[in-house]
Design a protein around this motif. Structure first.
Motif, PDB file in Angstrom:
ATOM      1  N   ASN A 183       0.551  -1.197   0.082  1.00  0.00           N
ATOM      2  CA  ASN A 183       0.166  -0.059  -0.132  1.00  0.00           C
ATOM      3  C   ASN A 183       0.874   1.365   0.049  1.00  0.00           C
ATOM      4  O   ASN A 183       2.162   1.161   0.384  1.00  0.00           O
ATOM      5  N   GLY A 184       0.198   2.400  -0.371  1.00  0.00           N
ATOM      6  CA  GLY A 184       1.287   3.600  -0.424  1.00  0.00           C
ATOM      7  C   GLY A 184       0.003   4.733  -0.374  1.00  0.00           C
ATOM      8  O   GLY A 184      -1.264   4.683  -0.386  1.00  0.00           O
ATOM      9  N   PHE A 185       0.550   5.891   0.010  1.00  0.00           N
ATOM     10  CA  PHE A 185      -0.312   7.165   0.305  1.00  0.00           C
ATOM     11  C   PHE A 185       0.421   8.364  -0.158  1.00  0.00           C
ATOM     12  O   PHE A 185       1.782   8.283  -0.214  1.00  0.00           O
ATOM     13  N   GLY A 186      -0.194   9.402  -0.440  1.00  0.00           N
ATOM     14  CA  GLY A 186       0.458  10.351  -0.841  1.00  0.00           C
ATOM     15  C   GLY A 186      -0.504  11.844  -0.939  1.00  0.00           C
ATOM     16  O   GLY A 186      -1.852  11.814  -0.498  1.00  0.00           O
ATOM     17  N   LEU A 187       0.055  13.102  -1.471  1.00  0.00           N
ATOM     18  CA  LEU A 187      -0.404  14.151  -1.906  1.00  0.00           C
ATOM     19  C   LEU A 187      -0.163  14.410  -3.443  1.00  0.00           C
ATOM     20  O   LEU A 187       0.792  14.300  -3.758  1.00  0.00           O
ATOM     21  N   LYS A 188      -1.478  14.647  -3.958  1.00  0.00           N
ATOM     22  CA  LYS A 188      -1.304  14.965  -5.457  1.00  0.00           C
ATOM     23  C   LYS A 188      -1.811  16.554  -5.519  1.00  0.00           C
ATOM     24  O   LYS A 188      -2.943  16.830  -5.164  1.00  0.00           O
ATOM     25  N   ALA A 189      -1.089  17.275  -6.351  1.00  0.00           N
ATOM     26  CA  ALA A 189      -1.630  18.609  -6.906  1.00  0.00           C
ATOM     27  C   ALA A 189      -1.808  18.205  -8.277  1.00  0.00           C
ATOM     28  O   ALA A 189      -1.009  17.636  -9.424  1.00  0.00           O
ATOM     29  N   PHE A 190      -3.111  18.442  -8.955  1.00  0.00           N
ATOM     30  CA  PHE A 190      -3.306  18.141 -10.282  1.00  0.00           C
ATOM     31  C   PHE A 190      -4.467  19.320 -10.896  1.00  0.00           C
ATOM     32  O   PHE A 190      -4.845  20.309 -10.035  1.00  0.00           O
ATOM     33  N   GLY A 191      -4.585  19.146 -12.300  1.00  0.00           N
ATOM     34  CA  GLY A 191      -5.260  20.263 -12.663  1.00  0.00           C
ATOM     35  C   GLY A 191      -5.538  20.017 -14.179  1.00  0.00           C
ATOM     36  O   GLY A 191      -4.920  18.866 -14.703  1.00  0.00           O
ATOM     37  N   ASN A 192      -6.072  20.912 -15.067  1.00  0.00           N
ATOM     38  CA  ASN A 192      -6.334  20.800 -16.485  1.00  0.00           C
ATOM     39  C   ASN A 192      -6.434  21.956 -16.927  1.00  0.00           C
ATOM     40  O   ASN A 192      -7.438  22.718 -16.708  1.00  0.00           O
ATOM     41  N   ILE A 193      -5.698  22.478 -18.206  1.00  0.00           N
ATOM     42  CA  ILE A 193      -5.795  23.537 -18.873  1.00  0.00           C
ATOM     43  C   ILE A 193      -6.653  23.338 -20.259  1.00  0.00           C
ATOM     44  O   ILE A 193      -6.378  22.450 -20.779  1.00  0.00           O
ATOM     45  N   SER A 194      -7.752  24.217 -20.170  1.00  0.00           N
ATOM     46  CA  SER A 194      -8.690  24.172 -21.382  1.00  0.00           C
ATOM     47  C   SER A 194      -9.833  25.194 -21.013  1.00  0.00           C
ATOM     48  O   SER A 194      -9.317  26.217 -20.329  1.00  0.00           O
ATOM     49  N   ARG A 195     -10.691  25.172 -21.885  1.00  0.00           N
ATOM     50  CA  ARG A 195     -11.638  26.155 -21.761  1.00  0.00           C
ATOM     51  C   ARG A 195     -12.492  26.175 -20.555  1.00  0.00           C
ATOM     52  O   ARG A 195     -13.124  27.115 -20.239  1.00  0.00           O
ATOM     53  N   ASN A 196     -12.371  25.089 -19.738  1.00  0.00           N
ATOM     54  CA  ASN A 196     -13.028  24.964 -18.506  1.00  0.00           C
ATOM     55  C   ASN A 196     -11.863  24.320 -17.682  1.00  0.00           C
ATOM     56  O   ASN A 196     -11.930  23.247 -17.124  1.00  0.00           O
ATOM     57  N   SER A 197     -11.094  25.199 -17.420  1.00  0.00           N
ATOM     58  CA  SER A 197      -9.691  24.793 -16.560  1.00  0.00           C
ATOM     59  C   SER A 197     -10.142  24.640 -14.905  1.00  0.00           C
ATOM     60  O   SER A 197     -11.020  25.211 -14.492  1.00  0.00           O
ATOM     61  N   TYR A 198      -9.344  23.785 -14.304  1.00  0.00           N
ATOM     62  CA  TYR A 198      -9.356  23.604 -12.878  1.00  0.00           C
ATOM     63  C   TYR A 198      -8.200  23.178 -12.237  1.00  0.00           C
ATOM     64  O   TYR A 198      -7.169  22.779 -13.120  1.00  0.00           O
ATOM     65  N   ALA A 199      -8.082  23.425 -11.046  1.00  0.00           N
ATOM     66  CA  ALA A 199      -6.656  22.854 -10.388  1.00  0.00           C
ATOM     67  C   ALA A 199      -7.041  22.905  -8.845  1.00  0.00           C
ATOM     68  O   ALA A 199      -7.937  23.342  -8.470  1.00  0.00           O
ATOM     69  N   GLY A 200      -6.105  21.846  -8.315  1.00  0.00           N
ATOM     70  CA  GLY A 200      -6.296  21.310  -6.986  1.00  0.00           C
ATOM     71  C   GLY A 200      -5.528  20.529  -6.234  1.00  0.00           C
ATOM     72  O   GLY A 200      -4.555  20.237  -6.798  1.00  0.00           O
ATOM     73  N   LEU A 201      -5.968  20.334  -5.173  1.00  0.00           N
ATOM     74  CA  LEU A 201      -5.084  19.195  -4.195  1.00  0.00           C
ATOM     75  C   LEU A 201      -5.924  17.863  -3.782  1.00  0.00           C
ATOM     76  O   LEU A 201      -7.135  18.269  -3.855  1.00  0.00           O
ATOM     77  N   SER A 202      -5.194  16.799  -3.480  1.00  0.00           N
ATOM     78  CA  SER A 202      -6.129  15.649  -3.067  1.00  0.00           C
ATOM     79  C   SER A 202      -5.080  14.627  -2.227  1.00  0.00           C
ATOM     80  O   SER A 202      -3.935  14.483  -2.486  1.00  0.00           O
ATOM     81  N   LEU A 203      -5.713  13.930  -1.544  1.00  0.00           N
ATOM     82  CA  LEU A 203      -4.840  12.730  -0.946  1.00  0.00           C
ATOM     83  C   LEU A 203      -5.285  11.495  -1.744  1.00  0.00           C
ATOM     84  O   LEU A 203      -6.258  11.288  -2.403  1.00  0.00           O
ATOM     85  N   SER A 204      -4.241  10.766  -1.976  1.00  0.00           N
ATOM     86  CA  SER A 204      -4.018   9.544  -2.947  1.00  0.00           C
ATOM     87  C   SER A 204      -3.819   8.382  -1.935  1.00  0.00           C
ATOM     88  O   SER A 204      -2.834   8.332  -0.815  1.00  0.00           O
ATOM     89  N   PHE A 205      -4.487   7.214  -2.256  1.00  0.00           N
ATOM     90  CA  PHE A 205      -3.998   6.006  -1.604  1.00  0.00           C
ATOM     91  C   PHE A 205      -3.987   5.078  -2.494  1.00  0.00           C
ATOM     92  O   PHE A 205      -4.816   4.759  -3.469  1.00  0.00           O
ATOM     93  N   GLY A 206      -2.664   4.222  -2.781  1.00  0.00           N
ATOM     94  CA  GLY A 206      -2.563   3.442  -3.687  1.00  0.00           C
ATOM     95  C   GLY A 206      -2.121   2.051  -3.383  1.00  0.00           C
ATOM     96  O   GLY A 206      -2.077   1.731  -2.041  1.00  0.00           O
ATOM     97  N   PHE A 207      -2.126   1.351  -4.411  1.00  0.00           N
ATOM     98  CA  PHE A 207      -1.597  -0.198  -4.283  1.00  0.00           C
ATOM     99  C   PHE A 207      -0.733  -0.743  -5.465  1.00  0.00           C
ATOM    100  O   PHE A 207      -1.529  -0.356  -6.711  1.00  0.00           O
ATOM    101  N   GLY A 208       0.184  -1.597  -5.255  1.00  0.00           N
ATOM    102  CA  GLY A 208       1.105  -2.102  -6.249  1.00  0.00           C
ATOM    103  C   GLY A 208       2.497  -2.068  -5.982  1.00  0.00           C
ATOM    104  O   GLY A 208       2.956  -2.180  -4.826  1.00  0.00           O
ATOM    105  N   TYR A 209       3.410  -1.980  -7.045  1.00  0.00           N
ATOM    106  CA  TYR A 209       4.696  -2.251  -6.914  1.00  0.00           C
ATOM    107  C   TYR A 209       5.155  -0.786  -7.163  1.00  0.00           C
ATOM    108  O   TYR A 209       5.312  -0.376  -8.295  1.00  0.00           O
TER     109      TYR A 209
END
Length: 213
Positions: A183-209
């Motif tokens: 398992n893993g966890f972390g912090l993600k800063a994300f967004g999208n540049i377009s004619r309806n742009s947005y940007a934000g922060l989220s908590l992430s919870f992962g699984f894998g190698y």
């Protein structure tokens, strides 16, 4: 019957010792390569908030594959702006929530990921197909749907196991043998540049190698 000259016996012993050490080193090297042969592939689920026209309360799902320091990812993000219209009734304390707008993003990203023992940093950007639906504000514009192309981006910091560990059922009960899966966890800063742009922060919870073990 093969006879060995006693004068040559020490040389044979040295040769056998050298051969044994060489075989041992080869086997150890092979074992290390087998141990470290797991791929770096993982998925994460994220929850957060973003600002902008297509922002809001959001949930994201992402799968990633890394080779060397190159990171390939496919992600989905869904955002909703919610209006609170009070309560369903004076006798039931359940808020009457209504979506003002929703946005969906399906994207492919390429980036750079650096692993530092038990954590990693990554930066990615790419191309996305987006859908934005506006349900109106006060009934002035009750419905509007828009499909368009965007340019997604994100930055991540992830934390995971430094070494192989047993998987823990419900986070407490260890089961099986030590494994590179974890398992893993972390912090993600994300967004999208377009004619309806947005940007934000989220908590992430992962699984894998998350790295080669």
């Amino acid at each position: 019957m093969l006879l060995i000259n006693q004068n040559k016996l020490p040389k044979y012993i040295l040769l056998i010792l050298f051969f044994s050490i060489s075989v041992k080193n080869i086997l150890a090297s092979t074992q290390d390569s087998i141990i470290k042969s797991n791929p770096i592939v993982f998925a994460d689920l994220s929850f957060g908030y973003s600002g902008g026209r297509a922002g809001g309360i959001g949930i994201g799902l992402e799968t990633s594959y890394q080779f060397k320091n190159n990171l390939l990812s496919a992600r989905y993000i869904g955002n909703s702006k919610i209006d609170n219209n009070g309560f369903i009734s004076p006798f039931i304390p359940i808020p009457d929530l209504e979506a003002r707008s929703t946005a969906e993003e399906f994207s492919l990203l390429y980036g750079y990921r650096k692993i530092k023992d038990g954590h990693s940093f990554s930066l990615s950007g790419g191309l996305s197909r987006n859908k934005y639906t506006f349900y109106g504000d006060g009934g002035n514009n009750p419905y509007k749907r828009d499909f368009y192309i965007g340019f997604p981006f994100e930055a991540n910091i992830q934390f995971f196991n430094k070494r192989k560990r047993r998987i823990r059922l419900y986070g407490f009960i260890p089961i099986g043998k030590p494994t590179a899966l974890g398992n893993g966890f972390g912090l993600k800063a994300f967004g999208n540049i377009s004619r309806n742009s947005y940007a934000g922060l989220s908590l992430s919870f992962g699984f894998g190698y998350f790295k080669k073990y």
